[in-house]
Design a protein around this motif. Structure first.
Motif, PDB file in Angstrom:
ATOM      1  N   ASP A 137       0.819  -1.213   0.000  1.00  0.00           N
ATOM      2  CA  ASP A 137       0.000   0.000   0.000  1.00  0.00           C
ATOM      3  C   ASP A 137       0.851   1.261   0.000  1.00  0.00           C
ATOM      4  O   ASP A 137       0.405   2.325   0.430  1.00  0.00           O
ATOM      5  N   GLU A 138       2.074   1.179  -0.513  1.00  0.00           N
ATOM      6  CA  GLU A 138       2.961   2.346  -0.549  1.00  0.00           C
ATOM      7  C   GLU A 138       3.658   2.448  -1.897  1.00  0.00           C
ATOM      8  O   GLU A 138       4.047   1.439  -2.469  1.00  0.00           O
ATOM      9  N   ALA A 167      -0.671   8.501  -6.629  1.00  0.00           N
ATOM     10  CA  ALA A 167      -1.654   7.876  -5.741  1.00  0.00           C
ATOM     11  C   ALA A 167      -2.757   7.183  -6.520  1.00  0.00           C
ATOM     12  O   ALA A 167      -3.086   6.019  -6.259  1.00  0.00           O
ATOM     13  N   THR A 172      -3.094   3.912  -3.997  1.00  0.00           N
ATOM     14  CA  THR A 172      -2.787   4.030  -2.573  1.00  0.00           C
ATOM     15  C   THR A 172      -2.593   5.484  -2.179  1.00  0.00           C
ATOM     16  O   THR A 172      -2.144   6.297  -2.987  1.00  0.00           O
ATOM     17  N   GLU A 173      -2.942   5.798  -0.926  1.00  0.00           N
ATOM     18  CA  GLU A 173      -2.765   7.151  -0.416  1.00  0.00           C
ATOM     19  C   GLU A 173      -1.341   7.385   0.082  1.00  0.00           C
ATOM     20  O   GLU A 173      -0.937   8.532   0.291  1.00  0.00           O
ATOM     21  N   ASN A 174      -0.587   6.307   0.275  1.00  0.00           N
ATOM     22  CA  ASN A 174       0.761   6.416   0.836  1.00  0.00           C
ATOM     23  C   ASN A 174       1.786   6.622  -0.274  1.00  0.00           C
ATOM     24  O   ASN A 174       2.228   5.664  -0.909  1.00  0.00           O
TER      25      ASN A 174
END
Length: 204
Positions: A137-138, A167, A172-174
Motif C-alpha cells: 500500500d505504498e 496515488a 494508494t494514499e501512501n
C-alpha cells in the motif's frame, strides 16, 4: 528500489490525451454519448496489459467549464482533475505508475483543451524519473533534475499533479516522492498534499 531506464520515453511523449472523465474533452477525440453529452468512459478489460493512464492536470481557479468540473480543490483554489490518455502497455503496477509520471514529465504542452487544463511539469525540462517502487500500500518515486517553480501557485500545482497521479495510478494514499534525495514537499516549500482527496469522490 526498482530502476526504470526511461520507461516509455518515446511512448509517453507520443501519447495523446484521449479525454477526461470530469468535463467535455476538446482534444479531438469524441468520447461523448449522444444522449447526454457527458463523457462516455471507455470499456477497459482488467486483464489487458494495454490500459489508459489516468494523469492529473489542473483547472485554474476561475476557469469556466460549460459542463462544470469535478475534482479536489487545492492550493490557490485550483481543481485537480483526472485526464485519461490513450492506452499504453504496462504489465506491473510499477510500470503503469512510472508511465503516468513520465507522461507528465515528457509532456511539452502546458495547456490542454479549451477551456484549458494545465500541466505545470512542462516547465521542469530536466526533471526525470529515476526509480519507482510499489510495495503493497505504498509507492515510492525518485526523481532527479531541477524543479522549476514559477510562484507559489505553481508549486502547489506541481505537488498535486505528482502526488495525485502517483496515488491514483498505484491505488494508494501512501506516496513518497523525492527529488535528488530530498522530499518533494521540502523542495517546493509547501505543506504535504492530502492524497486522500484523490479517492474522496470514489467513496461517495
Amino acid at each position: 528500489m526498482r530502476t526504470f531506464p526511461a520507461l516509455a520515453a518515446c511512448a509517453a511523449s507520443a501519447l495523446l490525451l484521449a479525454g477526461c472523465g470530469t468535463f467535455q474533452d476538446n482534444t479531438g477525440t469524441d468520447n461523448t454519448d449522444g444522449s447526454s453529452g457527458q463523457q462516455a468512459q471507455p470499456t477497459v478489460d482488467p486483464d489487458d496489459d494495454f490500459q489508459p493512464l489516468a494523469v492529473n492536470m489542473v483547472a485554474h481557479s476561475g476557469t469556466h467549464f460549460p459542463n462544470g468540473v469535478d475534482g479536489a480543490i487545492f492550493g490557490c483554489s485550483d481543481t485537480l482533475v483526472s485526464v485519461s490518455t490513450v492506452p499504453i502497455e504496462a504489465e506491473t503496477p510499477e510500470e503503469h505508475t512510472a508511465a503516468a509520471i513520465e507522461f507528465l514529465l515528457d509532456d511539452s504542452q502546458y495547456y490542454h483543451g479549451d477551456p484549458a487544463v494545465t500541466n505545470s511539469l512542462t516547465l521542469s525540462e530536466t526533471l526525470e524519473l529515476s526509480n519507482i517502487e510499489v510495495d503493497g500500500d505504498e509507492v515510492n518515486v525518485g526523481l532527479t533534475g531541477d524543479v522549476v517553480i514559477r510562484g507559489e501557485c505553481e508549486a502547489y500545482r506541481i505537488q498535486a499533479q505528482l502526488y495525485g497521479t502517483a496515488a491514483s495510478t498505484a491505488g494508494t494514499e501512501n506516496v513518497n516522492i523525492t527529488v535528488n534525495g530530498t522530499e518533494l514537499d521540502d523542495v517546493l516549500g509547501v505543506d504535504p498534499f492530502d492524497t486522500s482527496q484523490v479517492f474522496a469522490r470514489d467513496a461517495e
